[in-house]
Design a protein around this motif. Structure first.
Motif, PDB file in Angstrom:
ATOM      1  N   PRO A 115       0.823  -1.216   0.000  1.00 31.56           N
ATOM      2  CA  PRO A 115       0.000   0.000   0.000  1.00 31.56           C
ATOM      3  C   PRO A 115       0.854   1.262   0.000  1.00 31.56           C
ATOM      4  N   PHE A 116       0.336   2.325  -0.593  1.00 29.78           N
ATOM      5  CA  PHE A 116       1.017   3.620  -0.574  1.00 29.78           C
ATOM      6  C   PHE A 116      -0.008   4.705  -0.296  1.00 29.78           C
ATOM      7  N   PHE A 117       0.454   5.784   0.322  1.00 24.58           N
ATOM      8  CA  PHE A 117      -0.422   6.871   0.744  1.00 24.58           C
ATOM      9  C   PHE A 117       0.189   8.190   0.281  1.00 24.58           C
ATOM     10  N   LEU A 118      -0.557   8.931  -0.510  1.00 26.60           N
ATOM     11  CA  LEU A 118      -0.046  10.176  -1.068  1.00 26.60           C
ATOM     12  C   LEU A 118      -0.127  11.313  -0.055  1.00 26.60           C
ATOM     13  N   PRO A 119       0.867  12.207  -0.033  1.00 28.84           N
ATOM     14  CA  PRO A 119       0.758  13.404   0.799  1.00 28.84           C
ATOM     15  C   PRO A 119      -0.485  14.211   0.404  1.00 28.84           C
ATOM     16  N   ARG A 120      -1.047  14.920   1.357  1.00 30.65           N
ATOM     17  CA  ARG A 120      -2.301  15.658   1.120  1.00 30.65           C
ATOM     18  C   ARG A 120      -2.215  16.556  -0.105  1.00 30.65           C
ATOM     19  N   GLU A 121      -1.094  17.210  -0.297  1.00 29.38           N
ATOM     20  CA  GLU A 121      -0.960  18.138  -1.424  1.00 29.38           C
ATOM     21  C   GLU A 121      -0.866  17.413  -2.768  1.00 29.38           C
ATOM     22  N   GLU A 122      -0.692  16.070  -2.741  1.00 28.78           N
ATOM     23  CA  GLU A 122      -0.586  15.290  -3.972  1.00 28.78           C
ATOM     24  C   GLU A 122      -1.872  14.541  -4.324  1.00 28.78           C
ATOM     25  N   TRP A 123      -2.908  14.684  -3.522  1.00 24.04           N
ATOM     26  CA  TRP A 123      -4.163  14.010  -3.820  1.00 24.04           C
ATOM     27  C   TRP A 123      -4.693  14.462  -5.183  1.00 24.04           C
ATOM     28  N   ILE A 124      -5.365  13.532  -5.847  1.00 19.84           N
ATOM     29  CA  ILE A 124      -5.841  13.797  -7.210  1.00 19.84           C
ATOM     30  C   ILE A 124      -7.360  13.956  -7.203  1.00 19.84           C
ATOM     31  N   PRO A 125      -7.901  15.119  -7.552  1.00 23.11           N
ATOM     32  CA  PRO A 125      -9.362  15.300  -7.576  1.00 23.11           C
ATOM     33  C   PRO A 125     -10.001  14.487  -8.701  1.00 23.11           C
ATOM     34  N   VAL A 126     -11.105  13.818  -8.385  1.00 19.96           N
ATOM     35  CA  VAL A 126     -11.760  12.961  -9.388  1.00 19.96           C
ATOM     36  C   VAL A 126     -13.283  13.137  -9.349  1.00 19.96           C
ATOM     37  N   ASP A 127     -13.752  14.323  -8.983  1.00 19.84           N
ATOM     38  CA  ASP A 127     -15.203  14.558  -8.881  1.00 19.84           C
ATOM     39  C   ASP A 127     -15.933  14.154 -10.152  1.00 19.84           C
ATOM     40  N   GLU A 128     -15.392  14.554 -11.303  1.00 22.67           N
ATOM     41  CA  GLU A 128     -16.099  14.330 -12.561  1.00 22.67           C
ATOM     42  C   GLU A 128     -16.107  12.857 -12.974  1.00 22.67           C
ATOM     43  N   LEU A 129     -15.233  12.041 -12.387  1.00 22.45           N
ATOM     44  CA  LEU A 129     -15.174  10.622 -12.740  1.00 22.45           C
ATOM     45  C   LEU A 129     -16.065   9.749 -11.870  1.00 22.45           C
ATOM     46  N   PHE A 130     -16.609  10.327 -10.794  1.00 22.54           N
ATOM     47  CA  PHE A 130     -17.406   9.554  -9.853  1.00 22.54           C
ATOM     48  C   PHE A 130     -18.758  10.207  -9.610  1.00 22.54           C
ATOM     49  N   PRO A 131     -19.762   9.846 -10.427  1.00 27.02           N
ATOM     50  CA  PRO A 131     -21.110  10.333 -10.156  1.00 27.02           C
ATOM     51  C   PRO A 131     -21.613   9.801  -8.821  1.00 27.02           C
ATOM     52  N   GLY A 132     -22.616  10.436  -8.278  1.00 32.85           N
ATOM     53  CA  GLY A 132     -23.095  10.114  -6.936  1.00 32.85           C
ATOM     54  C   GLY A 132     -23.578   8.695  -6.748  1.00 32.85           C
ATOM     55  N   ASN A 133     -23.945   8.011  -7.824  1.00 33.62           N
ATOM     56  CA  ASN A 133     -24.460   6.648  -7.683  1.00 33.62           C
ATOM     57  C   ASN A 133     -23.356   5.595  -7.582  1.00 33.62           C
ATOM     58  N   VAL A 134     -22.094   5.992  -7.676  1.00 35.21           N
ATOM     59  CA  VAL A 134     -20.981   5.051  -7.520  1.00 35.21           C
ATOM     60  C   VAL A 134     -20.583   5.040  -6.046  1.00 35.21           C
ATOM     61  N   VAL A 135     -20.977   4.000  -5.337  1.00 33.44           N
ATOM     62  CA  VAL A 135     -20.742   3.956  -3.894  1.00 33.44           C
ATOM     63  C   VAL A 135     -19.737   2.877  -3.488  1.00 33.44           C
ATOM     64  N   VAL A 136     -19.362   1.987  -4.398  1.00 35.62           N
ATOM     65  CA  VAL A 136     -18.422   0.921  -4.077  1.00 35.62           C
ATOM     66  C   VAL A 136     -17.100   1.119  -4.796  1.00 35.62           C
ATOM     67  N   GLY A 137     -17.145   1.378  -6.078  1.00 30.45           N
ATOM     68  CA  GLY A 137     -15.934   1.574  -6.861  1.00 30.45           C
ATOM     69  C   GLY A 137     -16.223   1.332  -8.326  1.00 30.45           C
ATOM     70  N   LYS A 138     -15.208   1.499  -9.152  1.00 29.41           N
ATOM     71  CA  LYS A 138     -15.383   1.275 -10.581  1.00 29.41           C
ATOM     72  C   LYS A 138     -14.045   0.938 -11.229  1.00 29.41           C
ATOM     73  N   THR A 139     -14.143   0.308 -12.387  1.00 30.15           N
ATOM     74  CA  THR A 139     -12.968  -0.082 -13.153  1.00 30.15           C
ATOM     75  C   THR A 139     -12.584   1.009 -14.136  1.00 30.15           C
ATOM     76  N   PHE A 140     -11.283   1.231 -14.289  1.00 29.59           N
ATOM     77  CA  PHE A 140     -10.760   2.133 -15.309  1.00 29.59           C
ATOM     78  C   PHE A 140      -9.822   1.344 -16.207  1.00 29.59           C
ATOM     79  N   ASP A 141      -9.615   1.846 -17.400  1.00 30.91           N
ATOM     80  CA  ASP A 141      -8.795   1.161 -18.387  1.00 30.91           C
ATOM     81  C   ASP A 141      -7.828   2.156 -19.004  1.00 30.91           C
ATOM     82  N   THR A 142      -6.540   1.841 -19.008  1.00 36.87           N
ATOM     83  CA  THR A 142      -5.559   2.761 -19.579  1.00 36.87           C
ATOM     84  C   THR A 142      -5.665   2.841 -21.102  1.00 36.87           C
ATOM     85  N   GLU A 143      -6.477   1.973 -21.703  1.00 36.61           N
ATOM     86  CA  GLU A 143      -6.713   2.066 -23.141  1.00 36.61           C
ATOM     87  C   GLU A 143      -7.719   3.164 -23.471  1.00 36.61           C
TER      88      GLU A 143
END
Length: 314
Positions: A115-143
């Motif tokens: 496991p790794f933990f990013l410093p607070r200033e390095e957190w990545i905002p992802v509001d637009e990638l997670f609509p409110g109905n996603v409560v468990v998680g989701k898959t992403f693809d580098t393709e």
């Protein structure tokens, strides 16, 4: 490459972020239902915090998913469950369970290595990638563009972190903008306990005993003597048999039969409860071939640990 982003309990994250030298974690799920269809071992597994943060704040590498009773999850991972005590863990999980799952003794456990933990200033905002109905998680693809962009941001931040604890070093982490691939995290002691317990159906390999508090995961070849935390290097044993196995008074042959040293009778004038199992096949053998004790490891224990003693064991 596909990777998973799990919606993460903020208190769980903060507790583990502040722990020193964490080499594995139990990313638990309140119910025993698997939250994803299939994740290969080594898949990146990122932590997306809950409101008010909505940021990627760290991650790890998927080892295996197991459904475990809460006491076994605590016994295996202890504070690596993201809590300071069993009671605190139960109080974190309880309010998240409802309906039928509230009475189910099992919780879901995504076991993660390195496991790794990013410093607070390095957190990545992802509001637009997670609509409110996603409560468990989701898959992403580098393709895909969104998955590639997020992955590159994670890699850019990881480049400045110390090497992840518990990472197998035979393959490097993918470089920024490089070709992504899976990596293989080391299996820690908690992972070993959980996987061995489930492989043996939570029953002692020798006696069939199923009283969970007295069952322990034993290494065939000890970790300190180049043994690995893999299921095929383990036996689930009742605590007294674990002790006898470790000191060489009990062994298991490559044919999966029990042997009991005559030293127990010769030195302690006792042992009838053990000798009745001498020569018997194991009571429980893992159903999955790759989880069964490996013959070469059992041979090593027979030749290097087991002390047969003089005369007959019976």
């Amino acid at each position: 490459m596909k990777y998973w982003v799990g919606v993460t309990d903020n208190a769980w994250y903060e507790f583990l972020r502040d722990e020193a030298g964490v080499d594995e974690v139990n990313f638990w799920h309140p119910s025993g239902r698997k939250p994803f269809a299939h994740l290969p071992e080594g898949t990146p597994f990122l932590f997306k915090l809950k409101r008010p943060h909505h940021h990627i704040a760290g991650g790890g590498y998927f080892v295996k998913y197991e459904s475990l009773p809460l006491p076994l999850a605590w016994d295996a991972f202890d504070r690596k469950n993201g809590a300071a005590s069993y009671g605190q863990l139960a109080s974190m999980i309880g309010p998240l369970r409802s309906g039928a799952e509230a009475t189910t003794p099992e919780i879901g456990c995504s076991i993660l290595g390195a496991p790794f933990f990013l410093p607070r200033e390095e957190w990545i905002p992802v509001d637009e990638l997670f609509p409110g109905n996603v409560v468990v998680g989701k898959t992403f693809d580098t393709e895909q563009s969104a998955g590639a962009l997020l992955w590159n941001q994670v890699m850019a931040r990881m480049a400045s972190l110390p090497a992840a604890t518990g990472m197998v070093t035979d393959r490097e982490l993918p470089a920024m903008y490089g070709e992504p691939h899976l990596v293989r995290p080391r299996r820690g002691q908690g992972t070993f306990k959980a996987l061995v317990a489930n492989a043996y159906q939570r029953r002692c390999a020798i006696t069939g005993e199923s009283t969970l508090p007295v069952l322990e995961a034993a290494h065939i070849r000890p970790f300190g003597k180049e043994g690995l935390n893999n299921t095929y290097n383990g036996l689930l044993l009742r605590s007294d048999f674990h002790k006898l196995f470790d000191v060489g008074l009990v062994t298991v042959t490559p044919e999966l039969k029990v042997e009991v040293s005559s030293r127990i009778r010769q030195e302690w004038y006792n042992g009838k409860v053990y000798y009745r199992l001498h020569g018997q096949p194991l009571a429980v053998v893992p159903g999955v071939e790759g989880d069964r004790p490996r013959a070469d490891l059992l041979t090593w224990h027979n030749e290097n640990v087991y002390e047969k003693g003089g005369g007959s064991a019976l």
